[in-house]
Motif scaffolding. Sequence first.
Motif, PDB file in Angstrom:
ATOM      1  N   THR A   1      37.636 -25.843 -11.018  1.00 55.50           N
ATOM      2  CA  THR A   1      38.681 -25.504 -11.992  1.00 55.50           C
ATOM      3  C   THR A   1      39.467 -26.799 -12.463  1.00 55.50           C
ATOM      4  OG1 THR A   1      39.263 -23.306 -10.675  1.00 55.50           O
ATOM      5  CG2 THR A   1      40.833 -23.946 -12.382  1.00 55.50           C
TER       6      THR A   1
ATOM      7  N   ASP B   1      44.013 -16.754 -13.661  1.00 55.07           N
ATOM      8  CA  ASP B   1      42.893 -17.152 -13.898  1.00 55.07           C
ATOM      9  C   ASP B   1      41.779 -16.521 -14.207  1.00 55.07           C
ATOM     10  OD1 ASP B   1      42.367 -20.388 -12.426  1.00 55.07           O
ATOM     11  OD2 ASP B   1      43.895 -19.548 -11.548  1.00 55.07           O
TER      12      ASP B   1
ATOM     13  N   GLN C   1      37.487 -15.993 -13.702  1.00 58.65           N
ATOM     14  CA  GLN C   1      36.139 -16.442 -13.425  1.00 58.65           C
ATOM     15  C   GLN C   1      35.003 -15.602 -13.562  1.00 58.65           C
ATOM     16  OE1 GLN C   1      37.341 -17.069  -9.377  1.00 58.65           O
ATOM     17  NE2 GLN C   1      38.440 -18.987  -9.860  1.00 58.65           N
TER      18      GLN C   1
ATOM     19  N   ASN D   1      37.452 -22.426 -15.852  1.00 57.88           N
ATOM     20  CA  ASN D   1      36.934 -22.259 -14.465  1.00 57.88           C
ATOM     21  C   ASN D   1      35.362 -22.489 -14.620  1.00 57.88           C
ATOM     22  OD1 ASN D   1      38.637 -21.416 -11.958  1.00 57.88           O
ATOM     23  ND2 ASN D   1      39.620 -20.254 -13.761  1.00 57.88           N
TER      24      ASN D   1
END
Lengths: 467, 245
Positions: free
Chosen positions: A235, A404, A406, A429
């Motif tokens: 990240t 976040d 991903q 990410n």
Amino acid sequence: MFCCIMVLKYFLNYDIFIGVVKIAYQKLRKGDTFTNMSERKQWYRLDNAAMIYPVMSSRSWMAMFRLCATLTEEVDKKTLEEALSVTIKRFPTMAVRVRRGIFWYYLESLDGAPPVTKDVANPCLPIARGKNRKFLFRVRYYRKRIALEFFHALTDGSGGMCFLKTLVAEYLERRYDVKIPRGVDILDCSEKPKPEELEDSFIGASGNVGLERGEKSAYRIKGTPEHAQFMNIVTGVCDSALVSKKAHELGVSVTHYLTAILIQSVADIQSKEYLRRNRMKPIKICIPVNLRKLFGSSTLRNFSSYVNPGIERKYGEYSLKQTAETVYHFMGLETSPQKMRAKFSANVRAEHNIVMRCIPLFIKVAVLRLAYRATGDIQYSSTISNLGVVKLPEVMEQYVDRMDFQLGPLFQNKVMCAALSYKGMLYINFTRKIREADVEKNFFRRLIEEGVPVTIESNMNERSLME
Amino acid sequence: MSYCVECGVKLADSEKVCPLCNTEVINPNRKGEGDQRPYPKRVEHQMTGINRVSAAQLGSVFLICPVGASLLIDFLTARWSVSWSLYVAGAGMLLFIMLLLPMMFKQSRPYLSLVLDTISVGAYLMIIAWVGGDMTWCWLFGLPIVTLTGFAAAAILAFCRAKKMKLSSKVGGCSIVLSFYILLLELSIDRAIAGKLFFWTYSPSDFYFNWSQYVVAPLLFISILCFYVSRKAGLIDEIKRRLFV
């Protein structure tokens, strides 16, 4: 039937037999067996984009993605479970499992909620059949972080983000006794689900003319295969305003800018290829496009398409500015509503084709698997999915430090990138299924050369736990 | 907060080495483990494949059912004797030894499997012959060919598994083994038809070859060519250079 009854009468005690028949008769009259069953087992057709995911899923691969929210304080499991049990009722298309029909896969509703489990260092593993209380998304927590891992057949990034925001809102309301305003992004769980949230928007938005889907295969990033059940995550955290400024200096958006840097990073690797054939292949990056704004949809299911901008290095080298401009102009042409409609209309027409519909599922599966292997991931070198700026209501923002996004492993491509901005920070990410971190290394080095400081964190230390 | 001296990126306190280039972080001012790790020290392990031993055990149980049922039915219907059910039992034994038993080995044991396979095929042929009431064809024809095939397979396996041997030598060796196999196969078939079981009962006139020579000739040619090529490093290099894909 008569014979069966006679046999039963012969072998069983007559009184017991009569008793069983009486109970069965009463149950049928009350209707508490079959009526409830039909109410409970709500089912949905898979949306057009989700069709391929159950087909390609296996024990070793499932199309997964992960969304996380990091709070200011440690997560309380019980409160999270309570919040989940309320939230999931508002999202009936999330509380489902995939089942096989004779002609198509379909989604069948489930009762309850998935278990809330502790987070792991190797997320986005396939959900094994029968595990996770049969749900197709996971809810995890680790210290201050709440993480959701979705099977792509349920929803896309935008739908998943809506679910996460609503779940976090419910959690915060219970935990801190605050009132969080509800709207389009954060749904009111006291309301009933709206039909437009459950619809397959591809069908309503599709047109009569489809677009040719075939594309030239792109350069593929190779490397040493990673452990089958581990996905490297790197990240990069940077100032989103600074990245935005750099992008605007080139006259493009943040997504275009990041894509251009990713293309350049892949080009650095491609330059080292031994075979000329590989050096000359086009570098293309898949960018998912959210269709909700283009077609005015508020569905919580999949409603996104993609474009594959890139450069053809056989015509010469491209600078970052040229690459960014190429991406910008390509996306300008390709992401118009007309072009997007034509793109997914081909899939919708194929789905509605009477011959296609009548083919048994096992034949469809075999054909689609072959077709996906031949034309799926090989059209692009990597993926970058940018969810854009995530905004939360002020009252909620003070409890959420970070978000976040991903992407789980793709079927054939080895390196994926996902990004979002929150509270002025851009979280990029990278997830990969190979050992070598060359793409990320080139990407973040290029960002630093551009004058954007980047802070890096990873799950690299936890890799040793797989040995 | 440290920086990677190689990449220039700022590293989170949790990182001991740069995740991008593996350069170690040396910061004298850094104390202890640093910040909390972004990921827990916990990984999920999933069963991706079928447990071979369990599958073999389960398969054995399933195999016992038809074999046991056949034996029982035959035993009861034929008034305390068994006949046709031995075919089923033999087939079950064959399936077990050829398919399920190798799955129970923790390591691959190809030679042991091969020996067991050969013995089990021979035994099954004997069962068939015994139930049929005529053992002659088994002694004259079945067992010699099964034994011969077993030896040939073992020799080919040995060539294939040889680690220090070049590929061309392996192909040459396998061709020679196949040549001998074909010659002996014809000899065995012809002698079985003539009713001669043992080699010492053969007369010199019995050692003639008919159809096998058409198979053996190209095989021998291939083996000679392969052995010749394997001894010429320059030739191999030239072939590789011209034919690389």
